[in-house]
Write an enzyme that holds these catalytic residues in place. Structure first.
Site, PDB file in Angstrom:
ATOM      1  N   HIS A  63       0.839  -1.197   0.000  1.00 32.72           N
ATOM      2  CA  HIS A  63       0.000   0.000   0.000  1.00 32.72           C
ATOM      3  C   HIS A  63       0.876   1.249   0.000  1.00 32.72           C
ATOM      4  CE1 HIS A  63       0.394  -0.855   4.441  1.00 32.72           C
ATOM      5  NE2 HIS A  63       0.853   0.378   4.367  1.00 32.72           N
TER       6      HIS A  63
HETATM    7  P1  TYD Z   1      -1.856  -2.782   7.222  1.00 29.21           P
HETATM    8  O1  TYD Z   1      -1.516  -1.342   7.333  1.00 29.21           O
HETATM    9  O2  TYD Z   1      -2.429  -3.245   5.918  1.00 29.21           O
HETATM   10  O3  TYD Z   1      -0.588  -3.671   7.621  1.00 29.21           O
HETATM   11  P2  TYD Z   1       0.767  -3.997   6.867  1.00 29.21           P
HETATM   12  O4  TYD Z   1       1.233  -2.748   6.214  1.00 29.21           O
HETATM   13  O5  TYD Z   1       1.677  -4.419   7.922  1.00 29.21           O
HETATM   14  O6  TYD Z   1       0.545  -5.114   5.929  1.00 29.21           O
HETATM   15  O7  TYD Z   1      -2.854  -3.127   8.403  1.00 29.21           O
HETATM   16  C1  TYD Z   1      -3.323  -4.451   8.648  1.00 29.21           C
HETATM   17  C2  TYD Z   1      -4.646  -4.334   9.388  1.00 29.21           C
HETATM   18  O8  TYD Z   1      -4.455  -3.677  10.642  1.00 29.21           O
HETATM   19  C3  TYD Z   1      -5.679  -3.521   8.630  1.00 29.21           C
HETATM   20  O9  TYD Z   1      -6.956  -4.144   8.841  1.00 29.21           O
HETATM   21  C4  TYD Z   1      -5.682  -2.186   9.316  1.00 29.21           C
HETATM   22  C5  TYD Z   1      -5.275  -2.510  10.731  1.00 29.21           C
HETATM   23  N1  TYD Z   1      -4.504  -1.438  11.387  1.00 29.21           N
HETATM   24  C6  TYD Z   1      -5.091  -0.676  12.382  1.00 29.21           C
HETATM   25  O10 TYD Z   1      -6.274  -0.863  12.731  1.00 29.21           O
HETATM   26  N2  TYD Z   1      -4.345   0.300  13.011  1.00 29.21           N
HETATM   27  C7  TYD Z   1      -3.065   0.545  12.653  1.00 29.21           C
HETATM   28  O11 TYD Z   1      -2.423   1.459  13.230  1.00 29.21           O
HETATM   29  C8  TYD Z   1      -2.475  -0.231  11.583  1.00 29.21           C
HETATM   30  C9  TYD Z   1      -1.070   0.023  11.136  1.00 29.21           C
HETATM   31  C10 TYD Z   1      -3.214  -1.213  10.991  1.00 29.21           C
END
Ligand code: TYD
Length: 149
Positions: A63
């Site tokens: 992302h």
């Molecule tokens: P995501 O940002 O996609 O994680 P990564 O970059 O590590 O793959 O987040 C994974 C899940 O966690 C998504 O459902 C959003 C949630 N999330 C939160 O609720 N709060 C946060 O601060 C973060 C970073 C993620």
């Protein structure tokens, strides 16, 4: 390293992605690394989260953010981060808990190659907001490239 990707490329239209060496206080007992909101990170830190108990074969990220700035630190183990601003790409190996990778807005990032027990500490400039995410690469690319015109 993936073909065509070099760590020398400047990625990010504002402040580019780059390693930041942390203040360290090391002695015979071990190492102590410091990040202070503002001057070390380069932005006020409003949120801290970390990735841990990761499957070594997994990948994370996938992302970009519209406004969020982050400092990403391999506080244990190692992993790879590829960054892409729609024009330039670079690949960074994180394996030193004494430095962090700055990743600014409008940069697509992928995290992979996690070593066993790796922990990725993320210091972030903003509270969590799903509206700040691009999760679709084509949508990101279209908007990112508009900024280069
Ligand atoms: P995501 O940002 O996609 O994680 P990564 O970059 O590590 O793959 O987040 C994974 C899940 O966690 C998504 O459902 C959003 C949630 N999330 C939160 O609720 N709060 C946060 O601060 C973060 C970073 C993620």
């Amino acid at each position: 390293m993936a073909v065509g990707i070099t760590t020398e490329a400047k990625v990010g239209r504002g402040k580019p992605c780059a390693f930041i060496d942390l203040e360290q206080h090391n002695d015979e007992r071990g190492k102590l690394s410091v990040v202070e909101s503002g001057w070390t990170a380069g932005f006020p830190i409003r949120r801290v989260y970390y990735l841990h108990d990761l499957d070594v074969g997994s990948s994370r990220g996938g992302h970009a953010h519209r406004a969020l700035e982050q400092l990403i630190i391999a506080v244990h183990g190692s992993f790879t981060i590829t960054v892409d601003d729609g024009v330039n790409q670079a690949e960074y190996e994180l394996s030193d808990a004494g430095r962090g990778l700055y990743v600014g807005p409008m940069v697509w990032r992928d995290l992979s190659n996690f070593s066993e027990g790796a922990v990725s500490l993320v210091l972030a400039s903003l509270h969590y907001d799903e509206a700040d995410y691009y999760r679709d690469y084509d949508e990101f690319l279209a908007d990112a490239r508009k900024g280069w015109l």
